[in-house]
Design an enzyme around this catalytic site. Structure first.
Site, PDB file in Angstrom:
ATOM      1  N   ASP A 164       0.819  -1.216   0.000  1.00  0.00           N
ATOM      2  CA  ASP A 164       0.000   0.000   0.000  1.00  0.00           C
ATOM      3  C   ASP A 164       0.858   1.273   0.000  1.00  0.00           C
ATOM      4  OD1 ASP A 164      -2.355   1.416  -0.005  1.00  0.00           O
ATOM      5  OD2 ASP A 164      -2.682   1.272   2.162  1.00  0.00           O
ATOM      6  N   ARG A 169      -0.884   8.925 -10.221  1.00  0.00           N
ATOM      7  CA  ARG A 169      -0.909   7.755  -9.338  1.00  0.00           C
ATOM      8  C   ARG A 169      -0.335   6.515 -10.028  1.00  0.00           C
ATOM      9  NH1 ARG A 169      -4.160   7.579  -4.885  1.00  0.00           N
ATOM     10  NH2 ARG A 169      -4.504   5.369  -5.297  1.00  0.00           N
ATOM     11  N   SER A 209      -7.467  -5.684  -4.728  1.00  0.00           N
ATOM     12  CA  SER A 209      -8.583  -6.226  -3.947  1.00  0.00           C
ATOM     13  C   SER A 209      -9.876  -6.219  -4.762  1.00  0.00           C
ATOM     14  CB  SER A 209      -8.778  -5.389  -2.675  1.00  0.00           C
ATOM     15  OG  SER A 209      -9.386  -4.146  -2.994  1.00  0.00           O
ATOM     16  N   ASN A 249     -10.962  -2.735  -5.176  1.00  0.00           N
ATOM     17  CA  ASN A 249     -10.172  -1.785  -5.970  1.00  0.00           C
ATOM     18  C   ASN A 249     -10.784  -1.471  -7.339  1.00  0.00           C
ATOM     19  OD1 ASN A 249      -7.009  -2.951  -4.609  1.00  0.00           O
ATOM     20  ND2 ASN A 249      -8.119  -1.092  -4.085  1.00  0.00           N
ATOM     21  N   ARG A 259       1.922  -4.163   6.812  1.00  0.00           N
ATOM     22  CA  ARG A 259       1.262  -3.128   6.010  1.00  0.00           C
ATOM     23  C   ARG A 259       2.073  -1.844   6.039  1.00  0.00           C
ATOM     24  NH1 ARG A 259      -5.028  -1.965   4.711  1.00  0.00           N
ATOM     25  NH2 ARG A 259      -4.582  -0.420   3.116  1.00  0.00           N
ATOM     26  N   LEU A 276      -6.904  -4.389   7.733  1.00  0.00           N
ATOM     27  CA  LEU A 276      -6.648  -5.526   6.842  1.00  0.00           C
ATOM     28  C   LEU A 276      -7.200  -5.297   5.438  1.00  0.00           C
ATOM     29  CD1 LEU A 276      -7.310  -8.635   9.122  1.00  0.00           C
ATOM     30  CD2 LEU A 276      -5.142  -7.978   8.065  1.00  0.00           C
TER      31      LEU A 276
HETATM   32  C1  IPE Z   1      -5.533  -2.665   0.037  1.00  0.00           C
HETATM   33  O1  IPE Z   1      -5.186  -1.324  -0.113  1.00  0.00           O
HETATM   34  C2  IPE Z   1      -5.397  -3.378  -1.261  1.00  0.00           C
HETATM   35  C3  IPE Z   1      -4.062  -3.507  -1.769  1.00  0.00           C
HETATM   36  C4  IPE Z   1      -2.966  -2.992  -1.283  1.00  0.00           C
HETATM   37  C5  IPE Z   1      -3.940  -4.305  -2.947  1.00  0.00           C
HETATM   38  P1  IPE Z   1      -6.288  -0.177  -0.348  1.00  0.00           P
HETATM   39  O2  IPE Z   1      -5.519   1.066  -0.519  1.00  0.00           O
HETATM   40  O3  IPE Z   1      -7.201  -0.577  -1.425  1.00  0.00           O
HETATM   41  O4  IPE Z   1      -7.080  -0.206   1.027  1.00  0.00           O
HETATM   42  P2  IPE Z   1      -7.966   0.929   1.713  1.00  0.00           P
HETATM   43  O5  IPE Z   1      -8.927   1.407   0.668  1.00  0.00           O
HETATM   44  O6  IPE Z   1      -7.042   2.003   2.169  1.00  0.00           O
HETATM   45  O7  IPE Z   1      -8.615   0.236   2.870  1.00  0.00           O
HETATM   46  C1  IPE Z   2      -1.713   0.152  -3.268  1.00  0.00           C
HETATM   47  O1  IPE Z   2      -1.454   1.524  -3.298  1.00  0.00           O
HETATM   48  C2  IPE Z   2      -1.962  -0.426  -4.631  1.00  0.00           C
HETATM   49  C3  IPE Z   2      -3.324  -0.923  -4.838  1.00  0.00           C
HETATM   50  C4  IPE Z   2      -4.322  -0.817  -4.007  1.00  0.00           C
HETATM   51  C5  IPE Z   2      -3.565  -1.588  -6.082  1.00  0.00           C
HETATM   52  P1  IPE Z   2      -2.619   2.597  -3.318  1.00  0.00           P
HETATM   53  O2  IPE Z   2      -2.950   2.908  -4.725  1.00  0.00           O
HETATM   54  O3  IPE Z   2      -3.751   2.147  -2.460  1.00  0.00           O
HETATM   55  O4  IPE Z   2      -1.885   3.829  -2.650  1.00  0.00           O
HETATM   56  P2  IPE Z   2      -2.535   4.903  -1.701  1.00  0.00           P
HETATM   57  O5  IPE Z   2      -3.088   4.183  -0.523  1.00  0.00           O
HETATM   58  O6  IPE Z   2      -3.590   5.608  -2.480  1.00  0.00           O
HETATM   59  O7  IPE Z   2      -1.382   5.791  -1.333  1.00  0.00           O
HETATM   60 MG    MG Z   3      -4.143   2.426  -0.469  1.00  0.00          MG
END
Ligand code: IPE
Ligand code: IPE
Ligand code: MG
Length: 237
Positions: free
Chosen positions: A18, A31, A63, A66, A185, A192
């Site tokens: 993350d 991003r 996820s 996502n 994490r 989680l």
């Molecule tokens: C969890 O991260 C999923 C992955 C890292 C693949 P998210 O960024 O999607 O989780 P939330 O939305 O902050 O809970």
């Molecule tokens: C994790 O990074 C990657 C995926 C969820 C696919 P994020 O894209 O969630 O990064 P933040 O949380 O927005 O910084």
């Molecule tokens: Mg994230």
């Protein structure tokens, strides 16, 4: 002094990759640039996990939630999955058994073919089991296991009393593997987010402030060190 890596052998670790978006935003980049860098870090950390001699590594890549992101971002993550997680790597050389967690049936059919192929090709490898969670949700996984056992019960193959914890575990994507000793994490979040809900019953949580695209070998060493300070009681004293 002993190095934290000396204690890593045989550990099973879940990693929620993350912080890609925040890493990019901090630099004034889109991003998607964070996801690109995150994929490179994934590859580097897989190699390091092999060096450490882990028994299983579980990487959370995408996820079931996502899909709520803008289509361009989802498209880029899926493209990277195709480029980095499947084609470009020969996990054969590192003796990894590769498994994909999650519902792959909605992914690009070419990806599905490659995923099935790589699983088949690495099935007999004896090194670390490398699990990549893509379109994965912990609740969905539990529902899937419940449905599989319900079908067997309805068909008279098992009795309802035979739906045990062991039977449920055997229906999960992780069947036969060790539950994660700890779930790491990065990015500072403390949740989680639907990752390995069944398997995490007694996993230690290790949160770190570093963003995934900045994650280094030294960070994984630090996480293992932190895990080693924990007293795991499993309900005992
Ligand atoms: C969890 O991260 C999923 C992955 C890292 C693949 P998210 O960024 O999607 O989780 P939330 O939305 O902050 O809970
Ligand atoms: C994790 O990074 C990657 C995926 C969820 C696919 P994020 O894209 O969630 O990064 P933040 O949380 O927005 O910084
Ligand atoms: Mg994230």
């Amino acid at each position: 002094m002993a190095h934290p890596a000396d204690f890593a052998k045989g550990l099973s670790i879940g990693i929620i990759m993350d912080g890609n978006g925040r890493w990019a935003q901090k630099r004034g980049l889109p991003r998607t640039a964070g996801h690109k860098r995150g994929a490179e870090v994934f590859d580097d950390i897989v190699h390091y996990c092999n060096e450490l001699g882990l028994s299983s590594a579980y990487f959370y890549a995408f996820s079931t939630e996502n899909w709520r992101r803008p289509p361009e971002e989802v498209g880029m993550i899926m493209k990277l999955f195709g480029d980095y997680l499947i084609k470009a790597y020969s996990y054969e050389k590192e003796n990894n058994k590769v498994l994909f967690m999650g519902d792959r049936t909605v992914l690009d059919p070419h990806y599905q073919d490659e995923m099935n192929d790589i699983e088949a090709k690495t099935a007999h490898n004896t090194g670390m089991v490398l699990n990549v969670a893509i379109n994965y949700g912990g609740r969905q996984e539990i529902v899937g296991a419940a449905q599989a056992l319900a079908r067997k019960a309805a068909a008279g193959v098992i009795r309802p009393e035979e739906i045990t914890e062991e039977a449920m575990s055997a229906e999960m994507n992780t069947a036969g593997q060790k539950d994660p000793d700890f779930i790491l994490r990065p990015s500072g979040e403390k949740r989680l987010s639907n990752f390995m809900l069944w398997q995490a019953a007694y996993s230690e949580m290790v949160e770190m402030d570093v963003l995934w695209p900045d994650f280094t070998h030294a960070d994984l060493d630090r996480a293992i060190e932190e895990y080693n300070t924990r007293s795991r009681r499993f309900g005992g004293i």
